[in-house]
Design a protein around this motif. Structure first.
Motif, PDB file in Angstrom:
ATOM      1  N   ASP A 128       0.813  -1.223   0.000  1.00 32.58           N
ATOM      2  CA  ASP A 128       0.000   0.000   0.000  1.00 32.58           C
ATOM      3  C   ASP A 128       0.844   1.269   0.000  1.00 32.58           C
ATOM      4  O   ASP A 128       0.298   2.370   0.105  1.00 32.58           O
ATOM      5  CB  ASP A 128      -0.929   0.020   1.222  1.00 32.58           C
ATOM      6  CG  ASP A 128      -1.948  -1.108   1.175  1.00 32.58           C
ATOM      7  OD1 ASP A 128      -2.311  -1.520   0.061  1.00 32.58           O
ATOM      8  OD2 ASP A 128      -2.355  -1.581   2.254  1.00 32.58           O
ATOM      9  N   HIS A 129       2.159   1.130  -0.092  1.00 33.52           N
ATOM     10  CA  HIS A 129       3.057   2.285  -0.086  1.00 33.52           C
ATOM     11  C   HIS A 129       4.003   2.174  -1.288  1.00 33.52           C
ATOM     12  O   HIS A 129       5.090   1.600  -1.176  1.00 33.52           O
ATOM     13  CB  HIS A 129       3.856   2.348   1.216  1.00 33.52           C
ATOM     14  CG  HIS A 129       3.003   2.603   2.414  1.00 33.52           C
ATOM     15  ND1 HIS A 129       2.689   3.873   2.848  1.00 33.52           N
ATOM     16  CD2 HIS A 129       2.360   1.758   3.266  1.00 33.52           C
ATOM     17  CE1 HIS A 129       1.915   3.807   3.919  1.00 33.52           C
ATOM     18  NE2 HIS A 129       1.695   2.533   4.187  1.00 33.52           N
ATOM     19  N   PRO A 130       3.590   2.718  -2.443  1.00 28.54           N
ATOM     20  CA  PRO A 130       4.360   2.505  -3.668  1.00 28.54           C
ATOM     21  C   PRO A 130       5.783   3.046  -3.621  1.00 28.54           C
ATOM     22  O   PRO A 130       6.662   2.514  -4.305  1.00 28.54           O
ATOM     23  CB  PRO A 130       3.535   3.238  -4.735  1.00 28.54           C
ATOM     24  CG  PRO A 130       2.656   4.181  -3.984  1.00 28.54           C
ATOM     25  CD  PRO A 130       2.373   3.506  -2.680  1.00 28.54           C
ATOM     26  N   GLU A 131       6.047   4.074  -2.817  1.00 33.50           N
ATOM     27  CA  GLU A 131       7.413   4.620  -2.770  1.00 33.50           C
ATOM     28  C   GLU A 131       8.395   3.575  -2.260  1.00 33.50           C
ATOM     29  O   GLU A 131       9.495   3.431  -2.786  1.00 33.50           O
ATOM     30  CB  GLU A 131       7.454   5.866  -1.881  1.00 33.50           C
ATOM     31  CG  GLU A 131       6.664   7.026  -2.453  1.00 33.50           C
ATOM     32  CD  GLU A 131       5.923   7.793  -1.366  1.00 33.50           C
ATOM     33  OE1 GLU A 131       5.912   9.023  -1.446  1.00 33.50           O
ATOM     34  OE2 GLU A 131       5.352   7.160  -0.465  1.00 33.50           O
ATOM     35  N   GLN A 132       7.993   2.832  -1.211  1.00 32.15           N
ATOM     36  CA  GLN A 132       8.866   1.797  -0.672  1.00 32.15           C
ATOM     37  C   GLN A 132       8.620   0.455  -1.360  1.00 32.15           C
ATOM     38  O   GLN A 132       9.566  -0.237  -1.733  1.00 32.15           O
ATOM     39  CB  GLN A 132       8.653   1.664   0.841  1.00 32.15           C
ATOM     40  CG  GLN A 132       9.463   0.556   1.498  1.00 32.15           C
ATOM     41  CD  GLN A 132      10.948   0.794   1.435  1.00 32.15           C
ATOM     42  OE1 GLN A 132      11.404   1.920   1.508  1.00 32.15           O
ATOM     43  NE2 GLN A 132      11.717  -0.275   1.324  1.00 32.15           N
ATOM     44  N   GLY A 133       7.362   0.096  -1.538  1.00 28.18           N
ATOM     45  CA  GLY A 133       7.051  -1.206  -2.117  1.00 28.18           C
ATOM     46  C   GLY A 133       7.466  -1.356  -3.562  1.00 28.18           C
ATOM     47  O   GLY A 133       7.631  -2.472  -4.051  1.00 28.18           O
ATOM     48  N   PRO A 157       3.122  -9.836   5.326  1.00 28.50           N
ATOM     49  CA  PRO A 157       1.782  -9.901   5.920  1.00 28.50           C
ATOM     50  C   PRO A 157       1.488 -11.201   6.660  1.00 28.50           C
ATOM     51  O   PRO A 157       0.731 -11.197   7.639  1.00 28.50           O
ATOM     52  CB  PRO A 157       0.857  -9.720   4.709  1.00 28.50           C
ATOM     53  CG  PRO A 157       1.669  -8.906   3.746  1.00 28.50           C
ATOM     54  CD  PRO A 157       3.089  -9.373   3.921  1.00 28.50           C
ATOM     55  N   ALA A 158       2.084 -12.301   6.202  1.00 29.64           N
ATOM     56  CA  ALA A 158       1.848 -13.579   6.873  1.00 29.64           C
ATOM     57  C   ALA A 158       2.387 -13.588   8.302  1.00 29.64           C
ATOM     58  O   ALA A 158       1.967 -14.418   9.126  1.00 29.64           O
ATOM     59  CB  ALA A 158       2.484 -14.720   6.074  1.00 29.64           C
ATOM     60  N   TRP A 159       3.322 -12.671   8.620  1.00 31.41           N
ATOM     61  CA  TRP A 159       3.932 -12.631   9.949  1.00 31.41           C
ATOM     62  C   TRP A 159       3.523 -11.394  10.744  1.00 31.41           C
ATOM     63  O   TRP A 159       3.970 -11.232  11.881  1.00 31.41           O
ATOM     64  CB  TRP A 159       5.456 -12.691   9.822  1.00 31.41           C
ATOM     65  CG  TRP A 159       5.951 -14.060   9.496  1.00 31.41           C
ATOM     66  CD1 TRP A 159       6.104 -14.614   8.262  1.00 31.41           C
ATOM     67  CD2 TRP A 159       6.326 -15.064  10.438  1.00 31.41           C
ATOM     68  NE1 TRP A 159       6.561 -15.899   8.360  1.00 31.41           N
ATOM     69  CE2 TRP A 159       6.705 -16.203   9.694  1.00 31.41           C
ATOM     70  CE3 TRP A 159       6.383 -15.118  11.823  1.00 31.41           C
ATOM     71  CZ2 TRP A 159       7.135 -17.375  10.306  1.00 31.41           C
ATOM     72  CZ3 TRP A 159       6.817 -16.287  12.433  1.00 31.41           C
ATOM     73  CH2 TRP A 159       7.184 -17.398  11.679  1.00 31.41           C
ATOM     74  N   GLN A 160       2.701 -10.542  10.173  1.00 31.89           N
ATOM     75  CA  GLN A 160       2.267  -9.363  10.910  1.00 31.89           C
ATOM     76  C   GLN A 160       1.374  -9.776  12.078  1.00 31.89           C
ATOM     77  O   GLN A 160       0.566 -10.689  11.957  1.00 31.89           O
ATOM     78  CB  GLN A 160       1.554  -8.400   9.967  1.00 31.89           C
ATOM     79  CG  GLN A 160       2.523  -7.737   8.979  1.00 31.89           C
ATOM     80  CD  GLN A 160       1.836  -6.899   7.925  1.00 31.89           C
ATOM     81  OE1 GLN A 160       0.634  -6.700   7.943  1.00 31.89           O
ATOM     82  NE2 GLN A 160       2.614  -6.388   6.974  1.00 31.89           N
ATOM     83  N   TYR A 178      11.645   7.612  10.044  1.00 29.27           N
ATOM     84  CA  TYR A 178      10.485   8.222   9.405  1.00 29.27           C
ATOM     85  C   TYR A 178       9.321   7.245   9.493  1.00 29.27           C
ATOM     86  O   TYR A 178       9.495   6.043   9.272  1.00 29.27           O
ATOM     87  CB  TYR A 178      10.764   8.530   7.931  1.00 29.27           C
ATOM     88  CG  TYR A 178      11.814   9.592   7.698  1.00 29.27           C
ATOM     89  CD1 TYR A 178      11.456  10.925   7.518  1.00 29.27           C
ATOM     90  CD2 TYR A 178      13.164   9.260   7.641  1.00 29.27           C
ATOM     91  CE1 TYR A 178      12.411  11.907   7.301  1.00 29.27           C
ATOM     92  CE2 TYR A 178      14.131  10.233   7.428  1.00 29.27           C
ATOM     93  CZ  TYR A 178      13.751  11.548   7.253  1.00 29.27           C
ATOM     94  OH  TYR A 178      14.702  12.521   7.040  1.00 29.27           O
ATOM     95  N   VAL A 179       8.133   7.779   9.784  1.00 28.47           N
ATOM     96  CA  VAL A 179       6.948   6.928   9.849  1.00 28.47           C
ATOM     97  C   VAL A 179       5.741   7.741   9.407  1.00 28.47           C
ATOM     98  O   VAL A 179       5.617   8.926   9.746  1.00 28.47           O
ATOM     99  CB  VAL A 179       6.745   6.367  11.279  1.00 28.47           C
ATOM    100  CG1 VAL A 179       6.565   7.475  12.304  1.00 28.47           C
ATOM    101  CG2 VAL A 179       5.580   5.401  11.338  1.00 28.47           C
ATOM    102  N   ASP A 180       4.865   7.132   8.639  1.00 24.86           N
ATOM    103  CA  ASP A 180       3.648   7.790   8.205  1.00 24.86           C
ATOM    104  C   ASP A 180       2.804   8.126   9.429  1.00 24.86           C
ATOM    105  O   ASP A 180       2.573   7.271  10.290  1.00 24.86           O
ATOM    106  CB  ASP A 180       2.876   6.866   7.264  1.00 24.86           C
ATOM    107  CG  ASP A 180       1.791   7.596   6.482  1.00 24.86           C
ATOM    108  OD1 ASP A 180       0.924   8.210   7.131  1.00 24.86           O
ATOM    109  OD2 ASP A 180       1.822   7.551   5.246  1.00 24.86           O
ATOM    110  N   GLU A 181       2.329   9.365   9.524  1.00 27.00           N
ATOM    111  CA  GLU A 181       1.579   9.777  10.704  1.00 27.00           C
ATOM    112  C   GLU A 181       0.286   8.990  10.888  1.00 27.00           C
ATOM    113  O   GLU A 181      -0.255   8.922  12.000  1.00 27.00           O
ATOM    114  CB  GLU A 181       1.261  11.275  10.633  1.00 27.00           C
ATOM    115  CG  GLU A 181       0.334  11.677   9.503  1.00 27.00           C
ATOM    116  CD  GLU A 181       0.098  13.181   9.441  1.00 27.00           C
ATOM    117  OE1 GLU A 181       0.762  13.921  10.181  1.00 27.00           O
ATOM    118  OE2 GLU A 181      -0.752  13.606   8.625  1.00 27.00           O
ATOM    119  N   GLU A 182      -0.233   8.377   9.818  1.00 26.90           N
ATOM    120  CA  GLU A 182      -1.459   7.585   9.907  1.00 26.90           C
ATOM    121  C   GLU A 182      -1.200   6.134  10.289  1.00 26.90           C
ATOM    122  O   GLU A 182      -2.146   5.381  10.515  1.00 26.90           O
ATOM    123  CB  GLU A 182      -2.213   7.637   8.575  1.00 26.90           C
ATOM    124  CG  GLU A 182      -2.688   9.031   8.183  1.00 26.90           C
ATOM    125  CD  GLU A 182      -3.662   9.617   9.199  1.00 26.90           C
ATOM    126  OE1 GLU A 182      -4.457   8.842   9.777  1.00 26.90           O
ATOM    127  OE2 GLU A 182      -3.620  10.832   9.430  1.00 26.90           O
TER     128      GLU A 182
END
Length: 321
Positions: free
Chosen positions: A192-197, A260-263, A290-294
């Motif tokens: 869900d985060h194209p910049e990193q993914g 996701p399988a380990w989240q 750095y972390v997304d505020e949401e």
């Protein structure tokens, strides 16, 4: 008089001019106007994905670079952009011209513009162009040793749950062997985060060639039965202090990702602590991230470890897109 050149590739002279402008802005504003990703694109290029906008200004010394903007396309997403104006050429409308040029060249899904440090000048420029705040990225920090104001927080011993210890082993990244598997895990963790993914093999190899890259600070949790990476914590050391010191190196939680399988298994916390203790044991005084505020779960985790908000970056865009 000024004019803007838009190109998908920079020559060696243009690269040096952009890097010099970035350094000057950093020294003046106390914050980097251009992200690491943008500076990598400046140095290495990315044909077909990137656009460079160079604003040249006429002076008594001839044409000089007064401003710079960068935009990168991502499939299915608005273009992502940044811009910087040299301090000597501010308040002349150059930032607005670059911003208008970025939007005029944007793809069908429009454009989002990052402003680093949430400075008043950036807010004013965004308002003048009718842009609204779309997203915030928090920059948090944690002392790793005692300061004049406070003692260093205790970093708990990582205590993996049995599910983790029975299946996974945590080791350091193996250059030349782990890249493709890491890319798979990273894409899943940040779908869900194209910049990193959206990081590619070439993007990863570019970072491996950077002076700061150290596989001894890149931890992966691996299932030894099949080599699958369940999660990772990639740390980074900033030799220049990253604004936290006067030149003494500091650390960064560069990126933590969990498949996701380990989240929900506690693996992210374990990996975070492994990396933080590594940076502390190197004698570094501070660590930032750095972390997304949401991203409330991540924010809660970092606050529970003692991190505090330091600065923030803001993404601006138009809501009519």
């Amino acid at each position: 008089m000024s004019h803007i050149l838009t190109t998908d590739a920079l020559d060696a002279e243009q690269v040096e001019a952009v890097l010099a402008l970035a350094r000057t802005v950093r020294e003046t504003d106390g914050v980097d106007a251009l992200s690491e990703q943008t500076l990598l694109r400046v140095r290495h290029g990315a044909l077909g994905r990137s656009r460079f906008h160079l604003a040249h200004v006429s002076t008594d010394r001839g044409q000089v670079l007064g401003g710079f903007a960068f935009a990168e396309a991502a499939p299915g997403e608005p273009d992502s952009a940044e811009l910087a104006v040299a301090p000597a050429f501010r308040r002349r409308g150059l930032g607005r011209r670059l911003l208008d040029d970025l939007f005029a060249s944007a793809g069908a899904r429009g454009l989002r513009v990052w402003a680093h440090g949430d400075l008043a000048a950036a807010r004013a420029l965004a308002a003048s162009a009718g842009l609204e705040r779309m997203r915030g990225l928090w920059k948090m920090r944690l002392p790793l040793r005692a300061t004049e104001r406070a003692a260093a927080p205790e970093l708990p011993e990582p205590r993996p749950a049995p599910k983790i210890t029975e299946i996974l082993e945590i080791r350091t990244f193996r250059v030349g062997a782990d890249e493709r598997e890491w890319l798979r895990t990273n894409a899943r963790a940040f779908a869900d985060h194209p910049e990193q993914g959206g990081i590619t093999l070439e993007d990863l190899r570019q970072r491996e060639r950077e002076e700061w890259f150290d596989p001894e600070g890149f931890f992966v949790a691996v299932d030894p039965r099949d080599g699958r990476i369940a999660g990772y914590h990639w740390t980074k050391t900033h030799a220049d202090g990253a604004g936290l010191t006067d030149g003494e190196p500091v650390g960064e939680v560069y990126v933590v990702g969990v498949d996701p399988a380990w989240q929900g298994s506690g693996l992210g916390r374990v990996l975070t602590l492994v990396g933080l203790r590594h940076l502390r044991d190197r004698g570094l005084p501070w660590v930032l991230l750095y972390v997304d505020e949401e991203n409330r779960p991540a924010v809660r985790l970092y606050r529970s470890l003692g991190f505090e908000l330091w600065e923030s970056d803001v993404m601006y865009g138009r809501t009519d897109r």
